[in-house]
Design an enzyme around this catalytic site. Structure first.
Site, PDB file in Angstrom:
ATOM      1  N   ASP A  36       2.983   4.270 -14.758  1.00  0.00           N
ATOM      2  CA  ASP A  36       2.577   4.415 -13.350  1.00  0.00           C
ATOM      3  C   ASP A  36       3.750   4.036 -12.440  1.00  0.00           C
ATOM      4  O   ASP A  36       4.780   3.554 -12.899  1.00  0.00           O
ATOM      5  CB  ASP A  36       1.358   3.504 -13.070  1.00  0.00           C
ATOM      6  CG  ASP A  36       0.596   3.943 -11.825  1.00  0.00           C
ATOM      7  OD1 ASP A  36       1.076   4.836 -11.101  1.00  0.00           O
ATOM      8  OD2 ASP A  36      -0.473   3.368 -11.567  1.00  0.00           O
ATOM      9  N   HIS A 170      -5.763  13.448 -11.193  1.00  0.00           N
ATOM     10  CA  HIS A 170      -5.623  12.296 -10.287  1.00  0.00           C
ATOM     11  C   HIS A 170      -4.369  12.354  -9.413  1.00  0.00           C
ATOM     12  O   HIS A 170      -4.452  12.238  -8.190  1.00  0.00           O
ATOM     13  CB  HIS A 170      -5.638  10.994 -11.100  1.00  0.00           C
ATOM     14  CG  HIS A 170      -5.270   9.787 -10.300  1.00  0.00           C
ATOM     15  ND1 HIS A 170      -6.076   9.295  -9.292  1.00  0.00           N
ATOM     16  CD2 HIS A 170      -4.156   8.998 -10.312  1.00  0.00           C
ATOM     17  CE1 HIS A 170      -5.488   8.251  -8.738  1.00  0.00           C
ATOM     18  NE2 HIS A 170      -4.326   8.047  -9.326  1.00  0.00           N
TER      19      HIS A 170
HETATM   20  C1  HEM Z   1      -7.495   2.189 -11.816  1.00  0.00           C
HETATM   21  C2  HEM Z   1      -7.275   3.161 -10.963  1.00  0.00           C
HETATM   22  C3  HEM Z   1      -6.032   4.016 -10.991  1.00  0.00           C
HETATM   23  C4  HEM Z   1      -5.260   4.388 -12.050  1.00  0.00           C
HETATM   24  C5  HEM Z   1      -5.446   4.034 -13.531  1.00  0.00           C
HETATM   25  C6  HEM Z   1      -4.186   5.186 -11.532  1.00  0.00           C
HETATM   26  C7  HEM Z   1      -3.184   5.753 -12.310  1.00  0.00           C
HETATM   27  C8  HEM Z   1      -2.191   6.571 -11.839  1.00  0.00           C
HETATM   28  C9  HEM Z   1      -1.199   7.212 -12.661  1.00  0.00           C
HETATM   29  C10 HEM Z   1      -1.077   7.069 -14.167  1.00  0.00           C
HETATM   30  C11 HEM Z   1      -0.396   7.939 -11.841  1.00  0.00           C
HETATM   31  C12 HEM Z   1       0.786   8.817 -12.261  1.00  0.00           C
HETATM   32  C13 HEM Z   1       2.083   8.103 -12.127  1.00  0.00           C
HETATM   33  C14 HEM Z   1       2.797   8.348 -10.817  1.00  0.00           C
HETATM   34  O1  HEM Z   1       2.816   9.492 -10.326  1.00  0.00           O
HETATM   35  O2  HEM Z   1       3.332   7.392 -10.267  1.00  0.00           O
HETATM   36  C15 HEM Z   1      -0.876   7.750 -10.491  1.00  0.00           C
HETATM   37  C16 HEM Z   1      -0.327   8.303  -9.357  1.00  0.00           C
HETATM   38  C17 HEM Z   1      -0.784   8.069  -8.078  1.00  0.00           C
HETATM   39  N1  HEM Z   1      -1.919   7.390  -7.712  1.00  0.00           N
HETATM   40 FE1  HEM Z   1      -3.156   6.398  -8.952  1.00  0.00          FE
HETATM   41  N2  HEM Z   1      -4.328   5.290 -10.173  1.00  0.00           N
HETATM   42  C18 HEM Z   1      -5.449   4.585  -9.807  1.00  0.00           C
HETATM   43  C19 HEM Z   1      -5.967   4.464  -8.538  1.00  0.00           C
HETATM   44  C20 HEM Z   1      -5.426   5.008  -7.413  1.00  0.00           C
HETATM   45  C21 HEM Z   1      -5.963   4.871  -6.077  1.00  0.00           C
HETATM   46  C22 HEM Z   1      -7.238   4.101  -5.721  1.00  0.00           C
HETATM   47  C23 HEM Z   1      -5.126   5.556  -5.249  1.00  0.00           C
HETATM   48  C24 HEM Z   1      -5.198   5.751  -3.752  1.00  0.00           C
HETATM   49  C25 HEM Z   1      -6.231   5.599  -2.978  1.00  0.00           C
HETATM   50  C26 HEM Z   1      -4.061   6.109  -6.064  1.00  0.00           C
HETATM   51  C27 HEM Z   1      -3.002   6.838  -5.580  1.00  0.00           C
HETATM   52  C28 HEM Z   1      -2.003   7.395  -6.344  1.00  0.00           C
HETATM   53  C29 HEM Z   1      -0.860   8.112  -5.792  1.00  0.00           C
HETATM   54  C30 HEM Z   1      -0.560   8.341  -4.314  1.00  0.00           C
HETATM   55  C31 HEM Z   1      -0.101   8.550  -6.881  1.00  0.00           C
HETATM   56  C32 HEM Z   1       1.213   9.332  -6.831  1.00  0.00           C
HETATM   57  C33 HEM Z   1       0.968  10.789  -6.889  1.00  0.00           C
HETATM   58  C34 HEM Z   1       2.258  11.573  -6.729  1.00  0.00           C
HETATM   59  O3  HEM Z   1       3.087  11.230  -5.892  1.00  0.00           O
HETATM   60  O4  HEM Z   1       2.413  12.565  -7.432  1.00  0.00           O
HETATM   61  N3  HEM Z   1      -4.282   5.770  -7.365  1.00  0.00           N
HETATM   62  N4  HEM Z   1      -1.982   6.919 -10.515  1.00  0.00           N
END
Ligand code: HEM
Length: 309
Positions: A36, A170
């Site tokens: 992440d 996601h």
């Molecule tokens: C337990 C809950 C969550 C898990 C396991 C999770 C996991 C991940 C993973 C594995 C990535 C891909 C790695 C990356 O692009 O940096 C990611 C990207 C992201 N997540 Fe989450 N996330 C969670 C909750 C959230 C929440 C609540 C938000 C916002 C309200 C969020 C916003 C984002 C954003 C903005 C990205 C980057 C997307 C991009 O720029 O392509 N995440 N998340």
């Protein structure tokens, strides 16, 4: 900072009543096994180069108070100016992850280990190594995932229908990048966020499918000058609603508020695949909003004559 803390304790009789430990694994992976913290916006004037050449740096005022934001205004901030300027807002969430339930679900839906990994990647938009599906749609690519020069260099315009990365994944929901550009109705730049995800609780050892009862998950921290149109908007409109991708009944398959009835559509040929009966994999345990003052504001607070106000 220490002086400010002591001054505040004296002033308000504050004492620490609760503390949350968290950590970052050297691999950068969190409890579901995915790396992440890869996708972050570049901030104009920060001197830190962006990792996605397809996204122009975002105005500093989107993240720091007292500077012009993407709309050209500076937005409301705490007064006096010395307190608000260079500060920002934080949203903190303790997100419990149901890792055993997640592994059981994937195993039940997949015919092989390879398919399990693929379905997991389709839900996130990246493979566990961090390699984006848009750049490596068929299999994980550890070198790509580990390469900061390449692992965030992509957009979605050549994959608008989501055959490589589903629109409901996601990371694509949380940051649709250029996927909505042709619609002209949404400005993705107004919904960007700086975020930090660290882990709490022990990892569930690999290969374990039974819940061990341990509390584990992610401590999610958002930072931005507009928490409502950034963090709140992304959470409610993009993660927990599917209208913007033409699937109103679907929520984020990984982080959405699913209740056992949800579905997740994976476009593929000759016929799309639809995962059914999605249980909740993430449960919000708690959270809070904060104002984080800048360094000058902290100094100002520390030097305040606390006896006379
Ligand atoms: C337990 C809950 C969550 C898990 C396991 C999770 C996991 C991940 C993973 C594995 C990535 C891909 C790695 C990356 O692009 O940096 C990611 C990207 C992201 N997540 Fe989450 N996330 C969670 C909750 C959230 C929440 C609540 C938000 C916002 C309200 C969020 C916003 C984002 C954003 C903005 C990205 C980057 C997307 C991009 O720029 O392509 N995440 N998340």
């Amino acid at each position: 900072v220490e002086r400010a803390r002591r001054a505040h304790e004296q002033l308000a009789g504050v004492e620490v009543i609760w503390r949350q430990d968290c950590y970052q694994l050297p691999t950068g992976r969190t409890s579901f096994g995915f790396k992440d913290g890869i996708g972050q916006p570049a901030v104009e004037g920060s001197g830190v180069p962006g990792s996605n050449p397809g996204e122009r740096p975002i105005k500093a005022g989107e993240f720091i108070l007292g500077y012009p934001d993407e709309t050209g205004s500076t937005g409301p901030m705490p007064t006096p100016e010395i307190l608000g300027r260079n500060g920002t807002y934080l949203a903190f969430r303790k997100l419990h992850t149901r890792v055993a339930a997640y592994r059981q679900y994937l195993r039940a839906k997949a015919a092989s280990r390879e398919e399990e990994a693929l379905l997991g990647a389709k839900m996130v938009g990246r493979w566990q190594s961090g390699a984006p599906l848009t750049l490596s749609p068929g299999q994980d690519d550890a070198d790509l995932g580990a390469d900061p020069g390449r692992n965030n260099r992509f957009g979605y315009t050549d994959d608008l229908r989501g055959f490589k990365c589903p629109a409901g994944a996601h990371a694509r929901r949380a940051n649709p990048r250029d996927a909505l550009d042709h619609e002209m109705s949404v400005d993705v730049r107004l919904h960007r966020m700086l975020r930090l995800g660290t882990s709490y609780g022990p990892m569930l050892p690999e290969g374990v499918f039974e819940d061990d009862g341990a509390d584990r998950g992610i401590i999610f921290v958002f930072a931005g000058a507009h928490p409502k149109r950034q963090f709140e908007f992304v959470k409610t409109q993009w993660l927990n609603d599917g209208i913007f991708i033409g699937a109103p009944a679907e929520k984020d398959p990984l982080a959405g508020a699913n209740d056992g009835t949800g579905t997740f559509t994976i476009p593929q040929r000759p016929i799309r695949r639809r995962l059914q009966s999605l249980p909740p994999f993430v449960i919000t345990r708690g959270g809070e909003y904060f104002f984080a003052p800048g360094l000058r504001a902290l100094r100002w607070l520390a030097e305040m004559d606390i006896q006379n106000g």
